[in-house]
Design a protein around this motif. Structure first.
Motif, PDB file in Angstrom:
ATOM      1  N   LEU A 150      46.127  53.731  27.051  1.00 32.20           N
ATOM      2  CA  LEU A 150      45.251  52.560  26.983  1.00 32.20           C
ATOM      3  C   LEU A 150      44.337  52.527  28.202  1.00 32.20           C
ATOM      4  N   PRO A 151      43.248  51.774  28.139  1.00 31.55           N
ATOM      5  CA  PRO A 151      42.295  51.762  29.252  1.00 31.55           C
ATOM      6  C   PRO A 151      42.867  51.121  30.516  1.00 31.55           C
ATOM      7  N   ILE A 152      42.396  51.631  31.644  1.00 30.02           N
ATOM      8  CA  ILE A 152      42.669  50.971  32.917  1.00 30.02           C
ATOM      9  C   ILE A 152      41.691  49.802  33.070  1.00 30.02           C
ATOM     10  N   VAL A 153      40.435  50.074  32.766  1.00 29.18           N
ATOM     11  CA  VAL A 153      39.414  49.029  32.887  1.00 29.18           C
ATOM     12  C   VAL A 153      39.419  48.185  31.612  1.00 29.18           C
ATOM     13  N   GLN A 154      39.684  46.901  31.791  1.00 28.12           N
ATOM     14  CA  GLN A 154      39.840  46.027  30.631  1.00 28.12           C
ATOM     15  C   GLN A 154      38.857  44.866  30.679  1.00 28.12           C
ATOM     16  N   PRO A 155      38.281  44.516  29.552  1.00 34.33           N
ATOM     17  CA  PRO A 155      37.314  43.418  29.529  1.00 34.33           C
ATOM     18  C   PRO A 155      37.966  42.057  29.782  1.00 34.33           C
ATOM     19  N   ALA A 156      37.265  41.196  30.482  1.00 28.64           N
ATOM     20  CA  ALA A 156      37.785  39.863  30.815  1.00 28.64           C
ATOM     21  C   ALA A 156      38.102  39.072  29.548  1.00 28.64           C
ATOM     22  N   GLU A 157      37.320  39.302  28.525  1.00 23.24           N
ATOM     23  CA  GLU A 157      37.418  38.523  27.293  1.00 23.24           C
ATOM     24  C   GLU A 157      38.850  38.421  26.760  1.00 23.24           C
ATOM     25  N   ILE A 158      39.554  39.563  26.721  1.00 24.93           N
ATOM     26  CA  ILE A 158      40.902  39.513  26.142  1.00 24.93           C
ATOM     27  C   ILE A 158      41.858  38.737  27.036  1.00 24.93           C
ATOM     28  N   TRP A 159      41.571  38.720  28.319  1.00 22.34           N
ATOM     29  CA  TRP A 159      42.428  37.981  29.251  1.00 22.34           C
ATOM     30  C   TRP A 159      42.151  36.483  29.164  1.00 22.34           C
ATOM     31  N   HIS A 160      40.908  36.143  28.798  1.00 18.13           N
ATOM     32  CA  HIS A 160      40.596  34.720  28.582  1.00 18.13           C
ATOM     33  C   HIS A 160      41.359  34.195  27.374  1.00 18.13           C
ATOM     34  N   GLN A 161      41.562  35.077  26.367  1.00 24.52           N
ATOM     35  CA  GLN A 161      42.228  34.625  25.143  1.00 24.52           C
ATOM     36  C   GLN A 161      43.655  34.150  25.402  1.00 24.52           C
ATOM     37  N   THR A 162      44.336  34.783  26.336  1.00 28.85           N
ATOM     38  CA  THR A 162      45.707  34.351  26.628  1.00 28.85           C
ATOM     39  C   THR A 162      45.761  33.415  27.828  1.00 28.85           C
ATOM     40  N   GLY A 163      44.623  33.193  28.441  1.00 28.85           N
ATOM     41  CA  GLY A 163      44.567  32.298  29.585  1.00 28.85           C
ATOM     42  C   GLY A 163      44.970  32.955  30.901  1.00 28.85           C
ATOM     43  N   ARG A 164      45.302  34.254  30.814  1.00 31.73           N
ATOM     44  CA  ARG A 164      45.823  34.868  32.030  1.00 31.73           C
ATOM     45  C   ARG A 164      44.727  35.305  33.007  1.00 31.73           C
ATOM     46  N   TRP A 165      43.433  35.272  32.548  1.00 27.26           N
ATOM     47  CA  TRP A 165      42.340  35.600  33.476  1.00 27.26           C
ATOM     48  C   TRP A 165      42.407  34.661  34.683  1.00 27.26           C
ATOM     49  N   ASN A 166      42.717  33.402  34.393  1.00 23.39           N
ATOM     50  CA  ASN A 166      42.829  32.428  35.484  1.00 23.39           C
ATOM     51  C   ASN A 166      44.222  32.401  36.088  1.00 23.39           C
ATOM     52  N   VAL A 167      45.248  32.504  35.227  1.00 25.08           N
ATOM     53  CA  VAL A 167      46.624  32.411  35.705  1.00 25.08           C
ATOM     54  C   VAL A 167      46.941  33.518  36.711  1.00 25.08           C
ATOM     55  N   TYR A 168      46.407  34.710  36.471  1.00 25.49           N
ATOM     56  CA  TYR A 168      46.769  35.851  37.292  1.00 25.49           C
ATOM     57  C   TYR A 168      46.276  35.726  38.733  1.00 25.49           C
ATOM     58  N   GLY A 169      45.165  35.029  38.901  1.00 23.07           N
ATOM     59  CA  GLY A 169      44.700  34.732  40.256  1.00 23.07           C
ATOM     60  C   GLY A 169      44.276  35.949  41.055  1.00 23.07           C
ATOM     61  N   ASP A 170      44.525  35.876  42.349  1.00 22.95           N
ATOM     62  CA  ASP A 170      44.040  36.907  43.270  1.00 22.95           C
ATOM     63  C   ASP A 170      44.758  38.231  43.127  1.00 22.95           C
ATOM     64  N   GLU A 171      45.857  38.230  42.348  1.00 18.86           N
ATOM     65  CA  GLU A 171      46.600  39.468  42.246  1.00 18.86           C
ATOM     66  C   GLU A 171      45.889  40.465  41.331  1.00 18.86           C
ATOM     67  N   MET A 172      44.852  40.007  40.645  1.00 26.63           N
ATOM     68  CA  MET A 172      44.150  40.883  39.723  1.00 26.63           C
ATOM     69  C   MET A 172      42.922  41.502  40.400  1.00 26.63           C
ATOM     70  N   PHE A 173      42.820  42.811  40.285  1.00 31.27           N
ATOM     71  CA  PHE A 173      41.613  43.498  40.769  1.00 31.27           C
ATOM     72  C   PHE A 173      40.503  43.239  39.753  1.00 31.27           C
ATOM     73  N   ARG A 174      39.417  42.646  40.170  1.00 31.52           N
ATOM     74  CA  ARG A 174      38.334  42.319  39.248  1.00 31.52           C
ATOM     75  C   ARG A 174      37.086  43.109  39.602  1.00 31.52           C
ATOM     76  N   LEU A 175      36.288  43.414  38.589  1.00 29.15           N
ATOM     77  CA  LEU A 175      35.013  44.069  38.844  1.00 29.15           C
ATOM     78  C   LEU A 175      33.999  43.628  37.802  1.00 29.15           C
ATOM     79  N   ARG A 176      32.749  43.910  38.087  1.00 27.26           N
ATOM     80  CA  ARG A 176      31.667  43.447  37.226  1.00 27.26           C
ATOM     81  C   ARG A 176      30.755  44.639  36.964  1.00 27.26           C
ATOM     82  N   ASP A 177      30.334  44.803  35.751  1.00 26.86           N
ATOM     83  CA  ASP A 177      29.463  45.949  35.467  1.00 26.86           C
ATOM     84  C   ASP A 177      28.000  45.582  35.702  1.00 26.86           C
ATOM     85  N   ARG A 178      27.106  46.505  35.483  1.00 19.29           N
ATOM     86  CA  ARG A 178      25.696  46.310  35.826  1.00 19.29           C
ATOM     87  C   ARG A 178      25.034  45.210  34.980  1.00 19.29           C
TER      88      ARG A 178
END
Length: 570
Positions: free
Chosen positions: A71-99
């Motif tokens: 499975l991919p290492i780089v994952q879109p934020a969208e799927i994490w928003h669906q479970t609410g974990r984009w916010n729940v995970y907090g600073d422990e998540m490495f985040r990046l933004r594409d161009r």
RNA sequence: CGGGCCGUAGCGCAGUUUGGUAGCGCACUUGACUGGGGGUCAAGUGGUCGCAGGUUCGAAUCCUGUCGGCCCGACCA
């Protein structure tokens, strides 16, 4: 492999960054090098070990019905928003933004990814069960990476996700994984224990951790030798003591000037700590909460957190003084209700008679305090930290304590993710239902570190044979022995043995030291002493045993030894 | 994020208080001797002193900022 054509950068000096034995040895034995905090390169020896562990894991996953994917290492934020974990995970998540300004993360885990993948593909109960796994890099921006690869920010993990149509199926998947994990750790030659665990924020009610036993392990394990009960101390419970039969006495207020701690009060009043009620104050967003535990017990904050199910923190003494008018060190449960404080108590409080507690007045305590008559409790729960010597919940025998490294963790998830992501299938009865899921992780890189933590001495690593980078090391002590050593090397290679041939032009001492440090299980020394008698010296790294084998029999003896020690190996 | 501390050769460190142009051990290179538990001797290689700015005739050293790391704590599917 010839040492002179390989790369094993051993260090004589110990790098100052390392604390744990396993971390020091991984640096000294040339297994890893740090690239950044919690980010490591794996050098040739480590890579060989990882491949061996991975192979064992793959074999056992496949045996247990697993199907491998990547499975991919780089994952879109969208799927994490669906479970609410984009916010729940907090600073422990490495985040990046594409161009284009879209948000992504480096996957810390893959529940969202796998659920997304399957929900679009699997439509029918006929396709179930599915047990999908991968071995992949994971990324968690740990608040404080430490202990080398033990708690790293980038690490390798095997994660399997099970998809079943009902609870029974989930139970079968869970048991299959439980057994697979036992087989994996056994095959890797590790001493371990499976324990009941707190399932934490991932949810679900049943969860087990697989602990590799080691004194420096971060986790504390309580277990019963009589009945096999074993649990992480975050989760462990113990049987309740019998209620004391003594008659209730009148409450008495006594002066205890300057005696604020449990130790001070018990010494001053000449009572046992188990007669004391310890009162701790916590706060949530909305209220003060008093938590009662027995004087000889410690509160288990994880259990408290699970009960409260909302953010909470220890109330600062100043706030307790200002807002409740109570002196910390002399607080007790009597009269707290009237102050609007919610009172929680550990079950053991129920059994106490004629207890001692703070009088809620500076320098005073109360004697002979009794539940119901003198104070009340809103909720009783298991809130104490279990400890060695406690009676086992199942059989009453005293619990033992040991420490371990958590290398595996399995969870029954139920429908937490499938429901949130609307991942459903059509069941036999025609009804659309969410998948019943489980997830099962085992840390590959952490297993390597745990193996070293469990198996080392002052000279270096002692690899268990099944995961050792090489099975045999040959030391040619001098030029005159090179030819004989070369012949053994060729024979062993031809027989399929994984052998490292130390053909360096180094002094014997250096070769012995390096061989011990890198921890190859079987050491063959070809030196002038034994060679003159037509023999080779053999030393077993793990046990320290040594033998002499005739030159002509070396290959056959090595093969027999390997077969005996690791039947599943080469 | 709070508290303590550290960035000087690949690694481990000294030098900073008191400014004068960088040193020790290990490792590495070459040679000789040596050869059963990290050997000895000799000669070498290697450093924009984390980075940026400032003070000064002169900065590893003083000042400001910044980045990184370590330890303790909070935190941690």
């Amino acid at each position: 492999m010839r040492y002179t054509q390989y790369y094993i950068p051993t260090l004589r000096e110990i790098p100052s960054e390392a604390e744990l034995d396993s971390h020091k040895l991984m640096l000294r034995a040339g297994l890893i090098r740090k690239a950044a905090a919690g980010i490591y390169s794996f050098l040739p020896l480590a890579h060989r070990v990882l491949k061996k562990i991975i192979r064992i894991v793959e074999e056992e996953m496949d045996r247990a019905g697993g199907i491998q994917v990547l499975l991919p290492i780089v994952q879109p934020a969208e799927i994490w928003h669906q479970t609410g974990r984009w916010n729940v995970y907090g600073d422990e998540m490495f985040r990046l933004r594409d161009r284009h300004g879209r948000d992504f993360c480096l996957g810390p885990t893959h529940e969202e990814m796998i659920t997304t993948l399957l929900k679009n593909e699997v439509r029918s109960y006929r396709d179930l069960p599915l047990r999908i796994y991968q071995i992949q890099n994971k990324y968690r921006d740990e608040i404080r990476p430490r202990f080398g690869v033990m708690r790293a920010r980038e690490f390798i993990m095997k994660d399997l996700y099970s998809f079943d149509r009902d609870e029974e199926g989930l139970n079968r998947s869970y048991e299959a994984m439980y057994e697979a994990y036992e087989r994996i750790l056994t095959r890797c030659g590790l001493k371990f224990r499976a324990v009941e665990a707190d399932s934490g924020a991932i949810g679900g009610d049943v969860s087990h951790e697989f602990m590799v036993l080691a004194p420096a392990g971060e986790a504390v394990i309580l277990y019963c030798e009589a009945c096999n009960y074993a649990a992480n101390n975050e989760k462990a419970t113990a049987a309740l003591p019998a209620t004391a039969g003594e008659p209730l006495l009148e409450v008495e207020k006594v002066a205890t000037p300057g005696q604020a701690t449990v130790a001070e009060v018990t010494a001053f009043l000449q009572v046992a700590p188990e007669k004391l009620i310890k009162t701790l104050f916590y706060k949530t967003e909305t209220e003060f909460i008093a938590v009662l535990v027995r004087g000889d017990d410690d509160l288990n904050e994880i259990k408290l957190g699970n009960l409260l199910n909302q953010p909470y923190w220890l109330a600062p003494p100043e706030e307790i003084a200002e807002q409740l008018g109570l002196p910390v060190g002399y607080v007790g449960p009597v009269g707290l209700k009237e102050k609007g404080v919610k009172v929680l108590a550990d079950h053991r409080i129920k059994a106490m008679k004629n207890a001692v507690c703070g009088a809620n007045a500076q320098d005073f305590h109360l004697l002979n305090v009794n539940l119901e008559r003198d104070f009340t409790v809103d909720t009783f729960a298991d809130l104490r930290l279990a400890k060695a010597g406690d009676p086992c919940v199942h059989c009453g025998q005293p619990l033992q304590e040991t420490r371990g490294v958590e290398v595996g963790h399995i969870f029954k998830l139920g429908t937490k993710y499938s429901a949130a992501m609307n991942a459903t299938f059509r069941d036999e009865d025609g009804i659309e239902k969410p998948f019943i899921m489980g997830c099962y992780g085992i840390g590959i890189t952490r297993m390597m570190a745990a193996a070293i933590e469990q198996n080392n001495d002052e000279d270096g690593i002692k690899w268990p044979l099944p995961i050792a980078p090489f099975q045999v090391i040959i030391l040619a002590l001098g030029e005159e022995q090179k030819a004989a050593a070369e012949q053994i090397y060729q024979e062993l290679m031809a027989a399929g043995v994984e052998v490292l041939f130390d053909d360096r032009d180094e002094r014997p001492g250096v070769k012995f030291k390096d061989a011990d440090l890198i921890g190859i299980p079987l050491r063959l020394t070809v030196g002038p002493k034994s060679l003159a008698q037509g023999e080779v010296e053999v030393k077993v790294r793990m046990t320290g045993e040594d033998f002499r084998w005739p030159l002509a029999e070396v290959t056959a003896r090595v093969l027999a030894y390997l077969k005996e020690q690791d039947p599943a190996g080469v």
